[in-house]
Design a protein around this motif. Sequence first.
Motif, PDB file in Angstrom:
ATOM      1  N   LYS A   1     -12.593  -9.126 -13.047  1.00 36.72           N
ATOM      2  CA  LYS A   1     -13.792  -8.839 -13.840  1.00 36.72           C
ATOM      3  C   LYS A   1     -15.002  -9.600 -13.325  1.00 36.72           C
ATOM      4  O   LYS A   1     -16.104  -9.051 -13.228  1.00 36.72           O
ATOM      5  CB  LYS A   1     -13.545  -9.181 -15.312  1.00 36.72           C
ATOM      6  CG  LYS A   1     -12.578  -8.241 -16.012  1.00 36.72           C
ATOM      7  CD  LYS A   1     -12.583  -8.442 -17.509  1.00 36.72           C
ATOM      8  CE  LYS A   1     -12.072  -9.800 -17.907  1.00 36.72           C
ATOM      9  NZ  LYS A   1     -12.008  -9.951 -19.381  1.00 36.72           N
ATOM     10  N   LYS A   2     -14.800 -10.872 -12.969  1.00 37.91           N
ATOM     11  CA  LYS A   2     -15.911 -11.690 -12.474  1.00 37.91           C
ATOM     12  C   LYS A   2     -16.450 -11.123 -11.166  1.00 37.91           C
ATOM     13  O   LYS A   2     -17.671 -10.988 -10.977  1.00 37.91           O
ATOM     14  CB  LYS A   2     -15.454 -13.127 -12.265  1.00 37.91           C
ATOM     15  CG  LYS A   2     -16.544 -14.078 -11.775  1.00 37.91           C
ATOM     16  CD  LYS A   2     -16.006 -15.486 -11.618  1.00 37.91           C
ATOM     17  CE  LYS A   2     -17.116 -16.456 -11.218  1.00 37.91           C
ATOM     18  NZ  LYS A   2     -17.753 -16.110  -9.940  1.00 37.91           N
ATOM     19  N   LYS A   3     -15.544 -10.768 -10.248  1.00 33.27           N
ATOM     20  CA  LYS A   3     -15.984 -10.225  -8.966  1.00 33.27           C
ATOM     21  C   LYS A   3     -16.647  -8.866  -9.132  1.00 33.27           C
ATOM     22  O   LYS A   3     -17.589  -8.541  -8.405  1.00 33.27           O
ATOM     23  CB  LYS A   3     -14.797 -10.130  -8.011  1.00 33.27           C
ATOM     24  CG  LYS A   3     -14.293 -11.487  -7.548  1.00 33.27           C
ATOM     25  CD  LYS A   3     -13.137 -11.373  -6.563  1.00 33.27           C
ATOM     26  CE  LYS A   3     -12.692 -12.754  -6.102  1.00 33.27           C
ATOM     27  NZ  LYS A   3     -11.573 -12.689  -5.132  1.00 33.27           N
TER      28      LYS A   3
ATOM     29  N   ARG B   1     -20.372  -8.092  -7.984  1.00 32.72           N
ATOM     30  CA  ARG B   1     -20.566  -7.079  -6.950  1.00 32.72           C
ATOM     31  C   ARG B   1     -21.742  -6.171  -7.278  1.00 32.72           C
ATOM     32  O   ARG B   1     -22.501  -5.771  -6.399  1.00 32.72           O
ATOM     33  CB  ARG B   1     -19.271  -6.274  -6.788  1.00 32.72           C
ATOM     34  CG  ARG B   1     -19.145  -5.495  -5.482  1.00 32.72           C
ATOM     35  CD  ARG B   1     -19.120  -6.416  -4.282  1.00 32.72           C
ATOM     36  NE  ARG B   1     -18.166  -7.509  -4.375  1.00 32.72           N
ATOM     37  CZ  ARG B   1     -16.922  -7.462  -3.968  1.00 32.72           C
ATOM     38  NH1 ARG B   1     -16.444  -6.354  -3.450  1.00 32.72           N
ATOM     39  NH2 ARG B   1     -16.140  -8.514  -4.038  1.00 32.72           N
ATOM     40  N   ASN B   2     -21.894  -5.798  -8.545  1.00 30.96           N
ATOM     41  CA  ASN B   2     -23.062  -5.047  -9.033  1.00 30.96           C
ATOM     42  C   ASN B   2     -23.311  -3.755  -8.249  1.00 30.96           C
ATOM     43  O   ASN B   2     -24.436  -3.441  -7.866  1.00 30.96           O
ATOM     44  CB  ASN B   2     -24.316  -5.934  -8.976  1.00 30.96           C
ATOM     45  CG  ASN B   2     -25.435  -5.395  -9.847  1.00 30.96           C
ATOM     46  OD1 ASN B   2     -25.177  -4.818 -10.915  1.00 30.96           O
ATOM     47  ND2 ASN B   2     -26.673  -5.557  -9.416  1.00 30.96           N
ATOM     48  N   VAL B   3     -22.232  -3.004  -7.981  1.00 30.24           N
ATOM     49  CA  VAL B   3     -22.370  -1.700  -7.322  1.00 30.24           C
ATOM     50  C   VAL B   3     -21.542  -0.677  -8.094  1.00 30.24           C
ATOM     51  O   VAL B   3     -20.611  -1.024  -8.816  1.00 30.24           O
ATOM     52  CB  VAL B   3     -21.895  -1.750  -5.847  1.00 30.24           C
ATOM     53  CG1 VAL B   3     -22.794  -2.649  -5.019  1.00 30.24           C
ATOM     54  CG2 VAL B   3     -20.453  -2.211  -5.759  1.00 30.24           C
ATOM     55  N   SER B   4     -21.874   0.592  -7.933  1.00 27.35           N
ATOM     56  CA  SER B   4     -21.137   1.660  -8.611  1.00 27.35           C
ATOM     57  C   SER B   4     -19.927   2.061  -7.780  1.00 27.35           C
ATOM     58  O   SER B   4     -19.830   1.743  -6.594  1.00 27.35           O
ATOM     59  CB  SER B   4     -22.035   2.869  -8.842  1.00 27.35           C
ATOM     60  OG  SER B   4     -22.512   3.373  -7.604  1.00 27.35           O
ATOM     61  N   GLY B   5     -19.006   2.763  -8.401  1.00 25.73           N
ATOM     62  CA  GLY B   5     -17.805   3.217  -7.714  1.00 25.73           C
ATOM     63  C   GLY B   5     -16.801   3.753  -8.716  1.00 25.73           C
ATOM     64  O   GLY B   5     -17.173   4.280  -9.770  1.00 25.73           O
ATOM     65  N   TYR B   6     -15.531   3.611  -8.421  1.00 26.39           N
ATOM     66  CA  TYR B   6     -14.467   4.092  -9.303  1.00 26.39           C
ATOM     67  C   TYR B   6     -13.489   2.962  -9.622  1.00 26.39           C
ATOM     68  O   TYR B   6     -13.098   2.203  -8.740  1.00 26.39           O
ATOM     69  CB  TYR B   6     -13.709   5.254  -8.657  1.00 26.39           C
ATOM     70  CG  TYR B   6     -14.462   6.550  -8.691  1.00 26.39           C
ATOM     71  CD1 TYR B   6     -14.370   7.401  -9.799  1.00 26.39           C
ATOM     72  CD2 TYR B   6     -15.290   6.917  -7.638  1.00 26.39           C
ATOM     73  CE1 TYR B   6     -15.080   8.597  -9.841  1.00 26.39           C
ATOM     74  CE2 TYR B   6     -15.995   8.101  -7.671  1.00 26.39           C
ATOM     75  CZ  TYR B   6     -15.900   8.938  -8.776  1.00 26.39           C
ATOM     76  OH  TYR B   6     -16.599  10.110  -8.827  1.00 26.39           O
ATOM     77  N   LEU B   7     -13.115   2.884 -10.896  1.00 25.74           N
ATOM     78  CA  LEU B   7     -12.076   1.962 -11.339  1.00 25.74           C
ATOM     79  C   LEU B   7     -10.760   2.710 -11.412  1.00 25.74           C
ATOM     80  O   LEU B   7     -10.704   3.819 -11.963  1.00 25.74           O
ATOM     81  CB  LEU B   7     -12.404   1.398 -12.722  1.00 25.74           C
ATOM     82  CG  LEU B   7     -13.481   0.317 -12.806  1.00 25.74           C
ATOM     83  CD1 LEU B   7     -13.724  -0.023 -14.264  1.00 25.74           C
ATOM     84  CD2 LEU B   7     -13.056  -0.917 -12.043  1.00 25.74           C
TER      85      LEU B   7
ATOM     86  N   ALA C   1     -15.511   0.792  -4.123  1.00 24.61           N
ATOM     87  CA  ALA C   1     -16.976   0.883  -4.081  1.00 24.61           C
ATOM     88  C   ALA C   1     -17.379   2.124  -3.301  1.00 24.61           C
ATOM     89  O   ALA C   1     -17.975   2.045  -2.219  1.00 24.61           O
ATOM     90  CB  ALA C   1     -17.558  -0.376  -3.449  1.00 24.61           C
ATOM     91  N   ASP C   2     -17.064   3.271  -3.866  1.00 23.64           N
ATOM     92  CA  ASP C   2     -17.345   4.547  -3.198  1.00 23.64           C
ATOM     93  C   ASP C   2     -17.687   5.587  -4.251  1.00 23.64           C
ATOM     94  O   ASP C   2     -16.966   5.721  -5.246  1.00 23.64           O
ATOM     95  CB  ASP C   2     -16.129   4.996  -2.381  1.00 23.64           C
ATOM     96  CG  ASP C   2     -16.513   5.977  -1.280  1.00 23.64           C
ATOM     97  OD1 ASP C   2     -17.240   6.938  -1.582  1.00 23.64           O
ATOM     98  OD2 ASP C   2     -16.074   5.764  -0.135  1.00 23.64           O
ATOM     99  N   ASP C   3     -18.754   6.325  -4.052  1.00 23.58           N
ATOM    100  CA  ASP C   3     -19.163   7.345  -5.026  1.00 23.58           C
ATOM    101  C   ASP C   3     -18.517   8.701  -4.746  1.00 23.58           C
ATOM    102  O   ASP C   3     -18.701   9.653  -5.519  1.00 23.58           O
ATOM    103  CB  ASP C   3     -20.698   7.509  -5.010  1.00 23.58           C
ATOM    104  CG  ASP C   3     -21.396   6.341  -5.703  1.00 23.58           C
ATOM    105  OD1 ASP C   3     -20.801   5.792  -6.652  1.00 23.58           O
ATOM    106  OD2 ASP C   3     -22.504   5.969  -5.292  1.00 23.58           O
TER     107      ASP C   3
ATOM    108  N   GLU D   1     -20.217   2.163 -13.466  1.00 25.50           N
ATOM    109  CA  GLU D   1     -21.595   1.811 -13.156  1.00 25.50           C
ATOM    110  C   GLU D   1     -21.820   0.358 -13.546  1.00 25.50           C
ATOM    111  O   GLU D   1     -21.277  -0.108 -14.560  1.00 25.50           O
ATOM    112  CB  GLU D   1     -22.571   2.719 -13.915  1.00 25.50           C
ATOM    113  CG  GLU D   1     -22.530   4.178 -13.497  1.00 25.50           C
ATOM    114  CD  GLU D   1     -23.068   4.397 -12.087  1.00 25.50           C
ATOM    115  OE1 GLU D   1     -23.719   3.472 -11.563  1.00 25.50           O
ATOM    116  OE2 GLU D   1     -22.818   5.462 -11.516  1.00 25.50           O
ATOM    117  N   PRO D   2     -22.605  -0.397 -12.773  1.00 25.69           N
ATOM    118  CA  PRO D   2     -22.864  -1.801 -13.096  1.00 25.69           C
ATOM    119  C   PRO D   2     -23.459  -1.949 -14.500  1.00 25.69           C
ATOM    120  O   PRO D   2     -24.179  -1.069 -14.978  1.00 25.69           O
ATOM    121  CB  PRO D   2     -23.888  -2.231 -12.030  1.00 25.69           C
ATOM    122  CG  PRO D   2     -23.690  -1.278 -10.913  1.00 25.69           C
ATOM    123  CD  PRO D   2     -23.295   0.024 -11.545  1.00 25.69           C
ATOM    124  N   GLY D   3     -23.151  -3.043 -15.151  1.00 32.63           N
ATOM    125  CA  GLY D   3     -23.702  -3.317 -16.465  1.00 32.63           C
ATOM    126  C   GLY D   3     -22.816  -2.872 -17.602  1.00 32.63           C
ATOM    127  O   GLY D   3     -23.055  -3.230 -18.758  1.00 32.63           O
TER     128      GLY D   3
END
Length: 436
Positions: free
Chosen positions: A279-281, A285-291, A345-347, A385-387
Amino acid sequence: MSNRFDDENNIEMDIKTAFASWGKYVFKCFPQECRLRSFLSEDSLDDSEGKNVDIINNPFIDSMVDRNNLLKAVRQIAEGEKFATVVLHAKEGTDTYRISFKSICFDDDGRTVEAIGLAEQLDERLNESEMVNALGSNFNSIYYVDVDNNKMYPYRMNPSVRAMFGEVLESKPGYNEMMEQYVNAIVLEEDKLHMLLETSINNLRRQFLIKDTYQHDYRIVRDGQVQYCRAKFVNVSGVGELHKMIAGFSDISPEKQRELERIAYVDAVTGGNNYESFKKKLRDRNVSGYLISMDIHSFKIVNSICGVAKGDEALRWISENIRGVVGYNDISGHINADRFVIFFADDKINKVIRKIETINLQLIKVSESLKIPKIQPYFGVTKWEPGKRLRKHTVRPTLPRIGSRSGRTCSIRYTVRPIQKGLSKKSRWRITSTGI
């Protein structure tokens, strides 16, 4: 009748032989050529005329751990320095040498063309003193404690201790008296009683029956901040007795901070990221992608059939295989039990799908290698998404299905829940993976 030249040579040889008997070897150095003449061992004294010896390929010098320091000293002399000294340590054993140079002949540019050298084999006591000083450098304050006469002698004090207790310590106080003052003044309230018990003479006597060293970690308050410290005691009286000891105190806050971070963020089973670290990383990282959440179906069967130790080994293998698939900007972590989480980290969902398929293939190899029941992963995928706030159920797999009983071709089905603002409708991808 011998001539003057022969007499001078004999005298020079006598001097060299005398110095060698004291563990001191005289030689000449030609720094521009990086060569020595006559010398660093008794054997070389057998040749009265001496021989030029290459510094770089010299067996004696090559046997030293810090030979590069000698080469550096020779370069300094070559540049015109009048004096240079270096201490060398043997790669094997405890032999230590001090080599000193004095420039005696210079060229027109002031560079040294000839120097006199002296190589000394240091006394064992000096060698021990050097090791003691090296060990002592790890401690901010060091004291000699005469237990029989109840005296405490300061050897080294850090500035803050000197400011608070310097006057008391200079009076050579009793050990118990000094420790009580120290503990009451700066040790954290909840650590005080434990500190006094652990560092008491009675407890140290018991500990020294086991081994001659004992250490205790504790916390102090300095400038309103909690800091971690370590007290280490070394018995120098002899096995089973306590008449005198060395007490060292050091600030281990940076070391303790790293340890606490490791405990907080390193998964105890896999050795990789735990969920807090993930979670911290992810936030940093503050980038969008897929979990991606990955559950191992019926993993309890592995523990039941093969044992918990084998199950933990399988989890480590799974974690290592996942880490082998994730890229530089991706993150993976172990949530708990049989659950893992991955951030890609891939859209582009197609790239994410290919990575999931790769993980699935790798996990089949884990089952085969460890000879355990087949590992069957379920994947849940969520757009990230970040945030956004991350919860454990955010990427819980829904409608997962992996594997096919009819052949090597299998399909992976899962539901993707986009969590961006305004995207609440479920979307479903069907992935066909061949060759599994």
